[in-house]
Design a protein around this motif. Structure first.
Motif, PDB file in Angstrom:
ATOM      1  N   TYR A  38       0.840  -1.206   0.000  1.00 40.58           N
ATOM      2  CA  TYR A  38       0.000   0.000   0.000  1.00 40.58           C
ATOM      3  C   TYR A  38       0.872   1.251   0.000  1.00 40.58           C
ATOM      4  O   TYR A  38       0.669   2.174  -0.801  1.00 40.58           O
ATOM      5  N   ILE A  41       2.751   1.894  -3.332  1.00 44.35           N
ATOM      6  CA  ILE A  41       1.946   2.474  -4.414  1.00 44.35           C
ATOM      7  C   ILE A  41       1.744   3.960  -4.182  1.00 44.35           C
ATOM      8  O   ILE A  41       1.837   4.784  -5.122  1.00 44.35           O
ATOM      9  N   LEU A  51       4.931   3.991 -12.490  1.00 42.24           N
ATOM     10  CA  LEU A  51       3.531   3.594 -12.325  1.00 42.24           C
ATOM     11  C   LEU A  51       2.596   4.647 -12.919  1.00 42.24           C
ATOM     12  O   LEU A  51       1.566   4.314 -13.529  1.00 42.24           O
ATOM     13  N   SER A 203      -3.319   2.488 -11.106  1.00 38.41           N
ATOM     14  CA  SER A 203      -2.802   2.599  -9.737  1.00 38.41           C
ATOM     15  C   SER A 203      -3.926   2.784  -8.719  1.00 38.41           C
ATOM     16  O   SER A 203      -3.803   2.360  -7.563  1.00 38.41           O
ATOM     17  N   LEU A 206      -5.069  -0.781  -7.962  1.00 36.74           N
ATOM     18  CA  LEU A 206      -4.105  -1.500  -7.125  1.00 36.74           C
ATOM     19  C   LEU A 206      -4.185  -1.050  -5.668  1.00 36.74           C
ATOM     20  O   LEU A 206      -4.147  -1.868  -4.749  1.00 36.74           O
ATOM     21  N   LEU A 207      -4.316   0.242  -5.462  1.00 35.70           N
ATOM     22  CA  LEU A 207      -4.420   0.744  -4.080  1.00 35.70           C
ATOM     23  C   LEU A 207      -5.761   0.359  -3.461  1.00 35.70           C
ATOM     24  O   LEU A 207      -5.847   0.130  -2.252  1.00 35.70           O
TER      25      LEU A 207
END
Length: 343
Positions: A38, A41, A51, A203, A206-207
């Protein structure tokens, strides 16, 4: 073999013994690894690293134009990540489980997880203020602190928490495995769908996955608070029930009417009076008129009386007088009318 997913629709006679998850070493290790992912990112987006460049490449690729035939289906599929519909569906299922198992833990666990989701994800969203792909203004920029609210992805994090809570509350290892696979598939699909539609950066998704997984891994730390809350709610309910029972008026017990015993003579007289009244009514005459047959019936009714001997009061009813002498006294008698008068 019966599982809790397809359980019969009846209530269990007593609360089952459900094993509450604990913060084991394995869970703590997963929590630490997810937290590191976490933070990595967030840092990668803050410094506009590779990213962010990948985010722009995926956005300019425009997946919704590459595969337009999927757009209609994915517009409905992404609803599985919206907080309102998913919360209603999962809360209905967990509410039935709470009623069936005599416990409020499923509903309280769902409420705690959604509260943690709103606090953690909402704080990061408002703090970073990132704009979405449709509102981006400069190619290659992270679009931070611009008044947006899409980082991390709320749809993705909500899908992870809402569907993952079913696996967390499963009572058998088999059901937990199946529900974990289903929740992972749904949450991955919802995240990728937001990237396909173009509402989120890669992104962001993903988070969002990391944020939802952190909440599920941290739930055992909040189990004591959930237990105390359940005990308090149940105690308040019992107090309210007892207070309501004391205030409720107690209905009086029904009393059966007792039969009245009449003497045989009165029963006969009443029957005779009834017969006389019916006879008079059939003739069109009043039963109480003098000189008519009803008068005779009334006389017969009054003539029949119970055989009771009247009690006479002892002694004379006349008040005593001082100037009168009793009859049986030996005083001078009165003169007889027409006789000689004494000199």
């Amino acid at each position: 073999m019966r599982t809790d997913i397809f359980a019969r629709l009846d209530r269990e006679p007593e609360p089952p013994k459900i094993e509450i998850p604990r913060m084991s070493r394995h869970r703590i290790a997963l929590f630490g690894g997810t937290l590191a992912f976490y933070l990595a990112i967030v840092v990668a987006v803050l410094v506009s690293s590779w990213l962010v460049a990948l985010d722009w490449k995926v956005m300019l690729f425009r997946p919704y134009q590459q595969w337009p035939e999927l757009h209609a289906f994915l517009d409905y599929y992404v609803v599985l990540g919206q907080r309102g519909p998913t919360a209603v569906m999962v809360a209905s299922w967990l509410g039935w489980r709470s009623w069936r198992q005599h416990t409020l833990r499923p509903l309280l666990t769902l409420g705690a997880s959604l509260l943690l989701l709103n606090l953690s994800v909402g704080a990061v969203k408002l703090g970073l203020g990132r704009l979405g792909p449709h509102y981006a203004t400069q190619i290659g920029s992270a679009e931070l602190y611009a008044g947006g609210d899409i980082f991390p992805s709320g749809h993705t994090a909500n899908a992870v928490v809402t569907w993952g809570i079913l696996a967390y509350l499963a009572t058998t290892p088999r059901a937990r495995r199946y529900l974990s696979a289903v929740s992972a598939f749904v949450s991955l699909g919802v995240g990728l769908t937001t990237v396909y539609i173009g509402t989120h950066w890669l992104s962001d998704v993903l988070l969002g996955w990391a944020a939802g997984l952190l909440i599920l891994l941290a739930l055992p730390w909040f189990e004591p608070l959930i237990t105390r809350t359940e005990v308090w709610i149940l105690s308040v309910r019992e107090q309210w029930r007892n207070r309501r029972g004391l205030r409720a008026p107690v209905p009086p017990a029904p009393v059966a009417p007792e039969p009245v015993l009449l003497p045989q003579a009165l029963c006969g007289g009443a029957a005779a009076a009834t017969e006389g009244a019916q006879e008079a009514a059939s003739r069109g005459q009043a039963p109480g008129t003098a000189g008519h047959p009803g008068a005779a019936a009334r006389a017969r009714a009054h003539a029949v009386r119970p055989e009771r001997t009247p009690l006479a009061p002892a002694g004379s009813r006349r008040p005593p007088h001082a100037d009168r002498s009793p009859r049986n006294s030996t005083g001078p008698s009165r003169p007889v009318a027409g006789g000689p008068v004494a000199p």
